[in-house]
Design a protein around this motif. Structure first.
Motif, mmCIF file in Angstrom:
data_model
loop_
_atom_site.group_PDB
_atom_site.id
_atom_site.type_symbol
_atom_site.label_atom_id
_atom_site.label_comp_id
_atom_site.label_asym_id
_atom_site.label_seq_id
_atom_site.Cartn_x
_atom_site.Cartn_y
_atom_site.Cartn_z
ATOM 1 N N SER A 22 0.837 -1.186 0.000
ATOM 2 C CA SER A 22 0.000 0.000 0.000
ATOM 3 C C SER A 22 0.882 1.250 0.000
ATOM 4 O O SER A 22 2.085 1.202 0.263
ATOM 5 C CB SER A 22 -0.909 0.020 1.230
ATOM 6 O OG SER A 22 -0.153 0.253 2.403
ATOM 7 N N PHE A 23 0.264 2.383 -0.288
ATOM 8 C CA PHE A 23 0.995 3.655 -0.319
ATOM 9 C C PHE A 23 1.616 3.938 1.046
ATOM 10 O O PHE A 23 2.791 4.320 1.142
ATOM 11 C CB PHE A 23 0.045 4.781 -0.718
ATOM 12 C CG PHE A 23 0.687 6.132 -0.808
ATOM 13 C CD1 PHE A 23 1.603 6.418 -1.797
ATOM 14 C CD2 PHE A 23 0.367 7.135 0.103
ATOM 15 C CE1 PHE A 23 2.199 7.675 -1.889
ATOM 16 C CE2 PHE A 23 0.953 8.379 0.029
ATOM 17 C CZ PHE A 23 1.867 8.654 -0.976
ATOM 18 N N GLY A 24 0.835 3.742 2.107
ATOM 19 C CA GLY A 24 1.350 3.984 3.453
ATOM 20 C C GLY A 24 2.471 3.037 3.828
ATOM 21 O O GLY A 24 3.441 3.432 4.491
ATOM 22 N N GLU A 25 2.353 1.787 3.423
ATOM 23 C CA GLU A 25 3.407 0.810 3.702
ATOM 24 C C GLU A 25 4.684 1.160 2.963
ATOM 25 O O GLU A 25 5.791 1.015 3.498
ATOM 26 C CB GLU A 25 2.928 -0.590 3.316
ATOM 27 C CG GLU A 25 1.856 -1.151 4.237
ATOM 28 C CD GLU A 25 1.248 -2.430 3.698
ATOM 29 O OE1 GLU A 25 0.669 -3.192 4.503
ATOM 30 O OE2 GLU A 25 1.337 -2.671 2.466
ATOM 31 N N ARG A 26 4.535 1.626 1.732
ATOM 32 C CA ARG A 26 5.718 2.037 0.971
ATOM 33 C C ARG A 26 6.410 3.208 1.645
ATOM 34 O O ARG A 26 7.638 3.247 1.772
ATOM 35 C CB ARG A 26 5.326 2.414 -0.453
ATOM 36 C CG ARG A 26 6.511 2.617 -1.398
ATOM 37 C CD ARG A 26 6.151 3.552 -2.534
ATOM 38 N NE ARG A 26 6.025 4.916 -2.058
ATOM 39 C CZ ARG A 26 5.478 5.902 -2.765
ATOM 40 N NH1 ARG A 26 4.938 5.658 -3.936
ATOM 41 N NH2 ARG A 26 5.421 7.128 -2.275
ATOM 42 N N GLN A 27 5.621 4.191 2.079
ATOM 43 C CA GLN A 27 6.207 5.337 2.768
ATOM 44 C C GLN A 27 6.938 4.907 4.038
ATOM 45 O O GLN A 27 8.046 5.376 4.321
ATOM 46 C CB GLN A 27 5.125 6.352 3.127
ATOM 47 C CG GLN A 27 4.603 7.169 1.955
ATOM 48 C CD GLN A 27 3.571 8.185 2.405
ATOM 49 O OE1 GLN A 27 2.757 7.917 3.283
ATOM 50 N NE2 GLN A 27 3.606 9.360 1.796
ATOM 51 N N ALA A 28 6.313 4.003 4.808
ATOM 52 C CA ALA A 28 6.932 3.537 6.054
ATOM 53 C C ALA A 28 8.248 2.821 5.778
ATOM 54 O O ALA A 28 9.234 2.994 6.506
ATOM 55 C CB ALA A 28 5.966 2.625 6.804
ATOM 56 N N ARG A 29 8.280 2.004 4.731
ATOM 57 C CA ARG A 29 9.516 1.285 4.374
ATOM 58 C C ARG A 29 10.595 2.264 3.947
ATOM 59 O O ARG A 29 11.755 2.152 4.370
ATOM 60 C CB ARG A 29 9.219 0.280 3.258
ATOM 61 C CG ARG A 29 10.465 -0.401 2.697
ATOM 62 C CD ARG A 29 10.108 -1.434 1.647
ATOM 63 N NE ARG A 29 9.280 -0.908 0.581
ATOM 64 C CZ ARG A 29 9.749 -0.177 -0.444
ATOM 65 N NH1 ARG A 29 11.038 0.121 -0.523
ATOM 66 N NH2 ARG A 29 8.933 0.245 -1.395
#
Length: 225
Positions: A22-29
């Motif tokens: 997800s977009f949020g998961e990508r940002q967190a990574r």
């Protein structure tokens, strides 16, 4: 036919084990990779520029928030030029700060203007991204943090290059605003501080937004007022 069925089954099994990020998961990574231990902070992340942000600082804060999560904020009124670029690109402005206590701070383009917002404490700073050494003499940074200073023409160029490295395609309004920031900061790529990286980023952003190279000087007002 049996072989084809087995291959199809294998592909289905393989795909079933792949979950789209997800977009949020990508940002967190990306945030964890970039900030290291500083990313483990439970404090809300805020990307902000100097207390009188110009176009470069304002757009850099928007780019940083898009890549690494958190919020883009400015403590002062956007400059006339910044407003014009945002309006031209139909890009929302960074939100005004309503108090930075309890936030983790990423400083972008904080070398100019009136310096760092006086409300920012040293132990809040987790990252500094700038194209010149920032005026942070009053900040004694005690904890581990990301310092990314490159002698390029614009801080926005650093963030655009990071987006390119990460394979992130910027939304067109944000790409347009980033283009305006680099063009204005480098005086239409004519200033002595302009680097090949600024030209590369400008070319990519121009292609992304459909603005021809010859139109750059007339598309954005280069004078900060």
């Amino acid at each position: 036919m049996a072989l084809g069925s087995r291959l199809l089954l294998a592909v289905v099994v393989l795909l079933s084990g792949c979950q789209l990020e997800s977009f949020g998961e990508r940002q967190a990574r990306q945030r964890a990779d970039y900030l290291g231990e500083a990313a483990s902070s439970k404090k809300p992340l805020v990307w902000t520029s100097s207390s009188s942000a110009d176009a470069d600082g304002a757009m850099a804060s928007l780019l940083a928030a898009h890549l690494y999560g958190g919020q883009a904020r400015i403590s002062g009124e956007p400059t006339t030029q910044t407003k014009a670029i945002l309006q031209r690109c139909e890009q929302s402005a960074p939100q005004p700060t309503t108090g930075l206590n309890g936030s983790a701070i990423g400083l972008v383009g904080a070398h100019h203007g009136n310096g760092v917002d006086a409300a920012i404490a040293a132990n809040q700073v987790v990252a500094i991204i700038d194209h010149r050494v920032p005026r942070t003499s009053s900040l004694k940074l005690p904890q581990q943090r990301r310092i990314d200073i490159r002698p390029w023409g614009a801080t926005t160029t650093i963030l655009e290059q990071q987006a390119q490295r990460l394979g992130v395609v910027l939304p067109k309004p944000l790409a347009c605003a980033a283009l305006g920031a680099i063009v204005s900061q480098t005086q239409g790529l004519q200033s002595a501080s302009t680097t090949p990286q600024d030209r590369q980023s400008t070319a990519r952003l121009a292609r992304r937004t459909g603005i021809q190279q010859a139109q750059l000087l007339t598309s954005f007002d280069l004078q900060e007022r």
